[in-house]
Design a protein around this motif. Structure first.
Motif, PDB file in Angstrom:
ATOM      1  N   ALA A  15      68.516  47.013  45.000  1.00 49.51           N
ATOM      2  CA  ALA A  15      69.447  45.951  44.601  1.00 49.51           C
ATOM      3  C   ALA A  15      70.872  46.227  45.053  1.00 49.51           C
ATOM      4  O   ALA A  15      71.698  45.304  45.082  1.00 49.51           O
ATOM      5  CB  ALA A  15      69.395  45.770  43.086  1.00 49.51           C
ATOM      6  N   LEU A  16      71.195  47.473  45.427  1.00 45.92           N
ATOM      7  CA  LEU A  16      72.540  47.792  45.879  1.00 45.92           C
ATOM      8  C   LEU A  16      72.930  47.021  47.137  1.00 45.92           C
ATOM      9  O   LEU A  16      74.120  46.809  47.396  1.00 45.92           O
ATOM     10  CB  LEU A  16      72.662  49.293  46.173  1.00 45.92           C
ATOM     11  N   ALA A  17      71.952  46.629  47.922  1.00 47.36           N
ATOM     12  CA  ALA A  17      72.252  45.945  49.189  1.00 47.36           C
ATOM     13  C   ALA A  17      73.131  44.725  48.989  1.00 47.36           C
ATOM     14  O   ALA A  17      73.930  44.376  49.867  1.00 47.36           O
ATOM     15  CB  ALA A  17      70.953  45.559  49.898  1.00 47.36           C
ATOM     16  N   GLU A  18      72.998  44.081  47.851  1.00 40.21           N
ATOM     17  CA  GLU A  18      73.772  42.869  47.590  1.00 40.21           C
ATOM     18  C   GLU A  18      75.195  43.163  47.144  1.00 40.21           C
ATOM     19  O   GLU A  18      76.020  42.248  47.067  1.00 40.21           O
ATOM     20  CB  GLU A  18      73.066  42.036  46.512  1.00 40.21           C
ATOM     21  N   THR A  19      75.510  44.414  46.834  1.00 44.15           N
ATOM     22  CA  THR A  19      76.818  44.751  46.277  1.00 44.15           C
ATOM     23  C   THR A  19      77.681  45.590  47.209  1.00 44.15           C
ATOM     24  O   THR A  19      78.862  45.796  46.917  1.00 44.15           O
ATOM     25  CB  THR A  19      76.649  45.526  44.960  1.00 44.15           C
ATOM     26  N   LEU A  20      77.128  46.062  48.307  1.00 45.07           N
ATOM     27  CA  LEU A  20      77.843  46.984  49.183  1.00 45.07           C
ATOM     28  C   LEU A  20      78.882  46.259  50.033  1.00 45.07           C
ATOM     29  O   LEU A  20      78.750  45.063  50.311  1.00 45.07           O
ATOM     30  CB  LEU A  20      76.844  47.722  50.075  1.00 45.07           C
ATOM     31  N   PRO A  21      79.931  46.958  50.480  1.00 44.99           N
ATOM     32  CA  PRO A  21      80.977  46.320  51.300  1.00 44.99           C
ATOM     33  C   PRO A  21      80.413  45.744  52.589  1.00 44.99           C
ATOM     34  O   PRO A  21      79.415  46.224  53.129  1.00 44.99           O
ATOM     35  CB  PRO A  21      81.933  47.478  51.597  1.00 44.99           C
ATOM     36  N   GLU A 241      75.547  55.844  50.765  1.00 43.48           N
ATOM     37  CA  GLU A 241      76.853  56.341  50.341  1.00 43.48           C
ATOM     38  C   GLU A 241      77.918  56.045  51.393  1.00 43.48           C
ATOM     39  O   GLU A 241      79.053  55.653  51.060  1.00 43.48           O
ATOM     40  CB  GLU A 241      76.766  57.854  50.086  1.00 43.48           C
ATOM     41  N   ALA A 242      77.561  56.223  52.656  1.00 41.05           N
ATOM     42  CA  ALA A 242      78.512  55.914  53.721  1.00 41.05           C
ATOM     43  C   ALA A 242      78.916  54.442  53.680  1.00 41.05           C
ATOM     44  O   ALA A 242      80.088  54.096  53.862  1.00 41.05           O
ATOM     45  CB  ALA A 242      77.916  56.275  55.081  1.00 41.05           C
ATOM     46  N   ARG A 243      77.944  53.574  53.442  1.00 43.10           N
ATOM     47  CA  ARG A 243      78.249  52.143  53.361  1.00 43.10           C
ATOM     48  C   ARG A 243      79.202  51.854  52.206  1.00 43.10           C
ATOM     49  O   ARG A 243      80.153  51.068  52.343  1.00 43.10           O
ATOM     50  CB  ARG A 243      76.949  51.365  53.202  1.00 43.10           C
ATOM     51  N   ALA A 244      78.965  52.475  51.074  1.00 43.44           N
ATOM     52  CA  ALA A 244      79.828  52.258  49.916  1.00 43.44           C
ATOM     53  C   ALA A 244      81.264  52.675  50.215  1.00 43.44           C
ATOM     54  O   ALA A 244      82.212  52.101  49.665  1.00 43.44           O
ATOM     55  CB  ALA A 244      79.295  53.025  48.710  1.00 43.44           C
ATOM     56  N   ARG A 245      81.427  53.648  51.116  1.00 41.56           N
ATOM     57  CA  ARG A 245      82.755  54.164  51.460  1.00 41.56           C
ATOM     58  C   ARG A 245      83.261  53.625  52.799  1.00 41.56           C
ATOM     59  O   ARG A 245      84.247  54.113  53.325  1.00 41.56           O
ATOM     60  CB  ARG A 245      82.707  55.698  51.473  1.00 41.56           C
ATOM     61  N   PHE A 264      65.670  49.337  55.774  1.00 43.40           N
ATOM     62  CA  PHE A 264      65.547  48.094  56.543  1.00 43.40           C
ATOM     63  C   PHE A 264      64.497  47.188  55.914  1.00 43.40           C
ATOM     64  O   PHE A 264      64.696  45.971  55.807  1.00 43.40           O
ATOM     65  CB  PHE A 264      65.169  48.423  57.985  1.00 43.40           C
ATOM     66  N   ALA A 265      63.377  47.779  55.506  1.00 38.35           N
ATOM     67  CA  ALA A 265      62.302  46.984  54.902  1.00 38.35           C
ATOM     68  C   ALA A 265      62.729  46.391  53.569  1.00 38.35           C
ATOM     69  O   ALA A 265      62.304  45.287  53.201  1.00 38.35           O
ATOM     70  CB  ALA A 265      61.054  47.852  54.723  1.00 38.35           C
ATOM     71  N   ALA A 266      63.587  47.115  52.831  1.00 35.98           N
ATOM     72  CA  ALA A 266      64.083  46.582  51.562  1.00 35.98           C
ATOM     73  C   ALA A 266      65.089  45.468  51.794  1.00 35.98           C
ATOM     74  O   ALA A 266      65.056  44.441  51.112  1.00 35.98           O
ATOM     75  CB  ALA A 266      64.718  47.710  50.742  1.00 35.98           C
ATOM     76  N   ASN A 267      65.982  45.665  52.778  1.00 35.08           N
ATOM     77  CA  ASN A 267      66.985  44.656  53.139  1.00 35.08           C
ATOM     78  C   ASN A 267      67.654  45.111  54.424  1.00 35.08           C
ATOM     79  O   ASN A 267      68.375  46.113  54.421  1.00 35.08           O
ATOM     80  CB  ASN A 267      68.029  44.503  52.028  1.00 35.08           C
TER      81      ASN A 267
END
Length: 338
Positions: A15-21, A241-245, A264-267
């Motif tokens: 679910a983090l995929a929808e919240t990341l920068p 983590e890199a994406r979040a930063r 990738f398969a998740a999102n």
């Protein structure tokens, strides 16, 4: 922002995929405008211009730069090796970790040449994952622990991340992940790895097909639980983590690219901040890149792993930013045509 350390299930991670920068579109537009005003024909620097714009979007700057370049190698061992899928014993994983730490491997030389710091993270080498052809390779808790280890390994000052791996047997894991996500016969995804002959490749394909039958319902991040291993999960954690930063990521070859297949398969959006450093000579890599819509920076017939191709690609990325930031505009150079 929620981090991996806060999460207790793989569903929460997905679910983090929808919240990341996201990439900053204004910065990309500003970088592209600058590219159009530099003293060169439009688009004449090809991928170098695309790479500069990519960096601009994640750094939110029309003049992106590379401060600390950090390479991380994650190492793990695999229960599937009990099936004889690798010509080398698992002791080689720990031996190579020692070689990395003493500076004797190819990646040490390539990081020095490209200006990257290198850290090696060994993940429970004395406790291999389970044999995925007989059971799940890891529990959900083990997957999350490895992902969190990957996230924690990124230093605070990193501005670009190079990812690589080491683990006897992990070319079989890579082929299994790719096959499970994108289909086809296991033989389509299997290569020679560290030196398997034709019989060895056939054995890899057979054990992967056994795993596919056993884990037919696995999807998304559950592919990590089904097939392993710890270094693949750590790579996924580092990518999140890199994406979040807002840190851009250079993935290495076949095994490293396959490691992020569960993301990738998740999102597919999980990998928007990732580029692939090179196309491995392993035959499954070209097929995998096509399936994921990723274009490698380099194609040099390498199949070493260790982050070697990603470290080389860092040099290309540096060159792209030198041109982007250092070239004069037509107006500055008083050249007609701008």
């Amino acid at each position: 922002m929620t981090t991996l350390s806060d999460l207790t299930t793989l569903a929460e991670v997905a679910a983090l995929a929808e919240t990341l920068p996201q990439a900053d579109t204004d910065a990309i537009a500003a970088a592209e405008t600058r590219q159009g005003n530099l003293t060169k024909p439009p688009k004449s620097l090809g991928r170098l211009e695309d790479l500069a714009s990519f960096m601009a979007g994640w750094q939110k700057s029309a003049h992106p730069s590379i401060g600390q370049a950090q390479a991380l190698i994650f190492a793990g061992n695999h229960g599937i090796c009990a099936k004889g899928v690798n010509p080398f014993p698992q002791e080689v994983t720990a031996q190579m970790v020692a070689n990395f730490k003493s500076g004797g491997a190819a990646i040490n030389q390539l990081c020095r040449a490209s200006g990257a710091d290198l850290d090696v993270v060994a993940l429970e080498l004395d406790a291999p994952t389970a044999d995925f052809s007989e059971t799940e390779a890891m529990t959900e808790a083990e997957v999350l622990s490895a992902m969190q280890a990957g996230a924690k390994a990124i230093p605070p000052s990193a501005s670009i991340l190079i990812l690589g791996e080491m683990g006897i047997g992990n070319s079989t894991v890579a082929a299994a992940l790719a096959c499970a996500a994108f289909g086809g016969d296991a033989a389509d995804w299997v290569g020679r790895g560290t030196g398997s002959d034709d019989d060895g490749k056939a054995l890899k394909a057979r054990v992967i097909e056994q795993g596919r039958s056993l884990h037919a319902k696995a999807r998304g991040l559950d592919l990590l639980r089904a097939y392993g291993g710890r270094e693949q999960a750590a790579i996924c954690g580092a990518v999140i983590e890199a994406r979040a930063r807002r840190i851009p990521v250079i993935l290495d070859g076949y095994i490293c690219t396959a490691a992020v297949v569960p993301l990738f398969a998740a999102n597919p959006a999980f990998l928007d901040h990732c580029i692939v450093g090179h196309q491995s000579a392993e035959p499954g890599h070209a097929r995998l890149l096509d399936a994921m819509g990723k274009q490698p920076v380099l194609t040099l017939d390498m199949a070493l792993g260790e982050g070697s191709g990603a470290a080389l690609a860092l040099g290309v990325l540096r060159a792209a930013l030198e041109c982007h930031n250092g070239m004069a505009t037509f107006a500055e150079a008083q050249v007609s045509g701008g």
